[in-house]
Design a protein around this motif. Sequence first.
Motif, PDB file in Angstrom:
ATOM      1  N   LEU A  35       0.835  -1.192   0.000  1.00  0.00           N
ATOM      2  CA  LEU A  35       0.000   0.000   0.000  1.00  0.00           C
ATOM      3  C   LEU A  35       0.874   1.247   0.000  1.00  0.00           C
ATOM      4  O   LEU A  35       1.886   1.313   0.699  1.00  0.00           O
ATOM      5  CB  LEU A  35      -0.910   0.005   1.221  1.00  0.00           C
ATOM      6  N   ALA A  36       0.449   2.231  -0.793  1.00  0.00           N
ATOM      7  CA  ALA A  36       1.137   3.525  -0.837  1.00  0.00           C
ATOM      8  C   ALA A  36       0.110   4.612  -0.542  1.00  0.00           C
ATOM      9  O   ALA A  36      -0.329   5.335  -1.439  1.00  0.00           O
ATOM     10  CB  ALA A  36       1.784   3.735  -2.201  1.00  0.00           C
ATOM     11  N   PRO A  37      -0.316   4.740   0.722  1.00  0.00           N
ATOM     12  CA  PRO A  37      -1.408   5.667   1.059  1.00  0.00           C
ATOM     13  C   PRO A  37      -1.068   7.114   0.720  1.00  0.00           C
ATOM     14  O   PRO A  37      -0.028   7.632   1.118  1.00  0.00           O
ATOM     15  CB  PRO A  37      -1.561   5.481   2.574  1.00  0.00           C
ATOM     16  N   GLY A  38      -1.958   7.737  -0.038  1.00  0.00           N
ATOM     17  CA  GLY A  38      -1.780   9.139  -0.378  1.00  0.00           C
ATOM     18  C   GLY A  38      -0.939   9.397  -1.608  1.00  0.00           C
ATOM     19  O   GLY A  38      -0.788  10.547  -2.020  1.00  0.00           O
ATOM     20  N   ALA A  39      -0.396   8.344  -2.221  1.00  0.00           N
ATOM     21  CA  ALA A  39       0.476   8.538  -3.380  1.00  0.00           C
ATOM     22  C   ALA A  39      -0.305   8.843  -4.652  1.00  0.00           C
ATOM     23  O   ALA A  39       0.252   9.344  -5.625  1.00  0.00           O
ATOM     24  CB  ALA A  39       1.358   7.310  -3.600  1.00  0.00           C
ATOM     25  N   GLY A  40      -1.604   8.531  -4.678  1.00  0.00           N
ATOM     26  CA  GLY A  40      -2.429   8.866  -5.830  1.00  0.00           C
ATOM     27  C   GLY A  40      -2.327   7.843  -6.947  1.00  0.00           C
ATOM     28  O   GLY A  40      -1.762   6.762  -6.797  1.00  0.00           O
TER      29      GLY A  40
END
Length: 280
Positions: A181-186
């Motif tokens: 997961l890459a939260p906030g990366a868009g």
Amino acid sequence: MTLLDNGQTVIRHLRNPARTRDTLVVTFAEMLMNDPSAAGFGEKFFLKAGYDLVIVQKRSESWYQDLKVAEFRDSVSGIAAQYRDVACYGISMGAFAALYFGGSIDASILALSPLCSIHPRFPQLGAQEYRAQLTATQCDLADAPKSEKPVFIVFDPRVHLDALYMREEIIPAFPDATIALAPGAGHPVSRCLNGMGLLGPLVLDFVQDRRTPNIAAALRPKRANSPFWLANLADRCARRSRFDTALSLCDKAIGLASDPAFFAAKRDAVVRRQAVALAQ
């Protein structure tokens, strides 16, 4: 050397005179990369890193519906057999293609923000113009051949449509994949990761050693100085009517960006959203 040109998709094999690696990397062009005479997706990066390449390019936004799995396999498998290992890599549309075709040559697969925007089962993904132009017959990843090699998928769970597509399409088709997961990366996560200096190491770690890092942990100390991460957070704040916070985040992103025009446009969008909210 051209391996295939069917009028829409072009597949070429590039031998690197400075090759130092015995893994063949197969890359798939992402959206807006529609000129097969130009460098392929990731071409300069992987040549510099010492790899030979197979680059898969397109002449329009096709989601590779013209390219049959058998056609891809027959074009690439003979070349792939000359190497110790094979890795497929793509972003968004290209990531979908890496997942769809990679198993046919038993490649490891790195897919960043995979998405097939024309999938008939997901009309909420939009892309109406392209849906009208294309006959979508190769969208179901459950039908794709599966590799025995590792599959590594990175996406932003805060992007609603990406999360929907992952949950309902990709995870059922690739239950054994490693997912980061890459939260906030868009969408795609690559823009934010690249700006943070994380994309290149992530790609090479997987292609070279099949390492699958904790992306969320790597993001955490860098996000406050990432224009893309700040702009994505601003968008989420604006959708919750937290306009002052959103504008402040946009201003910080503009101040940090080497090319602020993209983020200035994001700020303008927040201002327009605020004006609509105030008028109601």
